[in-house]
Design a protein around this motif. Structure first.
Motif, mmCIF file in Angstrom:
data_model
loop_
_atom_site.group_PDB
_atom_site.id
_atom_site.type_symbol
_atom_site.label_atom_id
_atom_site.label_comp_id
_atom_site.label_asym_id
_atom_site.label_seq_id
_atom_site.Cartn_x
_atom_site.Cartn_y
_atom_site.Cartn_z
ATOM 1 N N THR A 8 -4.497 3.785 -2.232
ATOM 2 C CA THR A 8 -3.229 3.222 -2.675
ATOM 3 C C THR A 8 -2.357 2.892 -1.459
ATOM 4 O O THR A 8 -2.684 3.242 -0.320
ATOM 5 N N ALA A 9 -1.235 2.259 -1.710
ATOM 6 C CA ALA A 9 -0.380 1.744 -0.636
ATOM 7 C C ALA A 9 0.252 2.825 0.233
ATOM 8 O O ALA A 9 0.767 2.517 1.310
ATOM 9 N N MET A 14 -3.250 1.365 5.228
ATOM 10 C CA MET A 14 -2.532 0.128 4.863
ATOM 11 C C MET A 14 -2.159 -0.681 6.097
ATOM 12 O O MET A 14 -2.054 -1.900 6.025
ATOM 13 N N VAL A 17 -4.998 -2.899 6.633
ATOM 14 C CA VAL A 17 -4.977 -3.944 5.602
ATOM 15 C C VAL A 17 -3.978 -5.029 6.000
ATOM 16 O O VAL A 17 -4.292 -6.226 5.985
ATOM 17 N N ARG A 18 -2.785 -4.624 6.381
ATOM 18 C CA ARG A 18 -1.750 -5.593 6.772
ATOM 19 C C ARG A 18 -2.183 -6.394 8.008
ATOM 20 O O ARG A 18 -1.942 -7.598 8.086
ATOM 21 N N ARG A 21 -4.763 -9.049 6.982
ATOM 22 C CA ARG A 21 -4.124 -10.126 6.222
ATOM 23 C C ARG A 21 -3.210 -10.965 7.102
ATOM 24 O O ARG A 21 -3.137 -12.192 6.937
ATOM 25 N N ASP A 41 2.159 -4.552 -2.613
ATOM 26 C CA ASP A 41 1.787 -3.933 -1.341
ATOM 27 C C ASP A 41 2.638 -2.702 -1.031
ATOM 28 O O ASP A 41 2.504 -2.109 0.036
ATOM 29 N N PHE A 49 -6.262 -0.746 -2.951
ATOM 30 C CA PHE A 49 -6.652 -1.571 -1.817
ATOM 31 C C PHE A 49 -8.043 -1.181 -1.351
ATOM 32 O O PHE A 49 -8.420 -0.009 -1.406
ATOM 33 N N THR A 61 -10.538 -6.967 3.786
ATOM 34 C CA THR A 61 -9.717 -6.256 2.815
ATOM 35 C C THR A 61 -9.572 -7.061 1.530
ATOM 36 O O THR A 61 -9.866 -8.258 1.483
ATOM 37 N N ARG A 63 -7.531 -6.423 -2.736
ATOM 38 C CA ARG A 63 -6.791 -5.491 -3.582
ATOM 39 C C ARG A 63 -7.091 -5.759 -5.039
ATOM 40 O O ARG A 63 -7.533 -6.843 -5.428
ATOM 41 N N ARG A 75 -6.124 -11.285 -2.544
ATOM 42 C CA ARG A 75 -5.899 -11.064 -1.109
ATOM 43 C C ARG A 75 -7.186 -10.643 -0.385
ATOM 44 O O ARG A 75 -7.173 -9.814 0.505
#
Length: 157
Positions: A8-9, A14, A17-18, A21, A41, A49, A61, A63, A75
């Motif tokens: 999870t976020a 994360m 992930v960011r 992206r 997010d 995620f 990645t 989601r 995403r």
């Protein structure tokens, strides 16, 4: 060796992930940052995620957003050096299996125009008309559990 992690976020992964992206959607495709990252997010929102790593290095990645009884994948992004290895199929199938295990009867995706054949190979079918979002053309698609195709990729690398 690769691995797919679901979380999870609020998870420290994360940041990875960011970063993926940002590299793919913002830097390469020109999506404005305020359009790339949204409420899903943030911690506490109904989203899971996936982070695919190769030798513990982030590669890709995606989601899974859960809203009432609606499950939607989105995403999906892979760094250039991690493409064409079958990882996209593994990541999407991991998210699908999670959605189906949570009770989803159908899972949706808004596929970027150039990704439609990729999703069709997995078993997704169009369920709407093309539309523009974040400066890209998308086609709404859906898949039911019984339509999931066996098309390569394993979760264990």
């Amino acid at each position: 060796m690769f691995a797919v992690h679901l979380f999870t976020a609020d998870d420290k992964r994360m940041e990875s992930v960011r970063a993926v992206r940002r590299s793919v959607f913002i830097k390469s495709l020109g999506v404005p940052e305020d359009e790339e990252f949204d409420r899903y997010d943030e911690y506490g929102q109904p989203a899971l995620f996936a982070l695919l790593t190769e030798e513990d290095v982030p590669c890709g990645t995606g989601r899974l957003v859960i809203s009432k009884d609606n499950y939607k994948i989105g995403r999906i992004a892979f760094l250039p050096q991690c493409r064409d290895k079958g990882y996209g199929t593994v990541l999407v199938k991991t998210l699908l299996q999670k959605a189906f295990s949570m009770g989803a009867e159908c899972v949706f995706v808004d596929a970027r125009d150039e990704a439609v054949p990729f999703y069709e190979k997995i078993g997704f079918a169009p369920c709407g008309d093309y539309f523009e979002e974040r400066g890209m053309t998308h086609l709404p698609m859906r898949i039911r559990k019984e339509e999931l195709r066996s098309c390569g990729g394993t979760q264990n690398g």
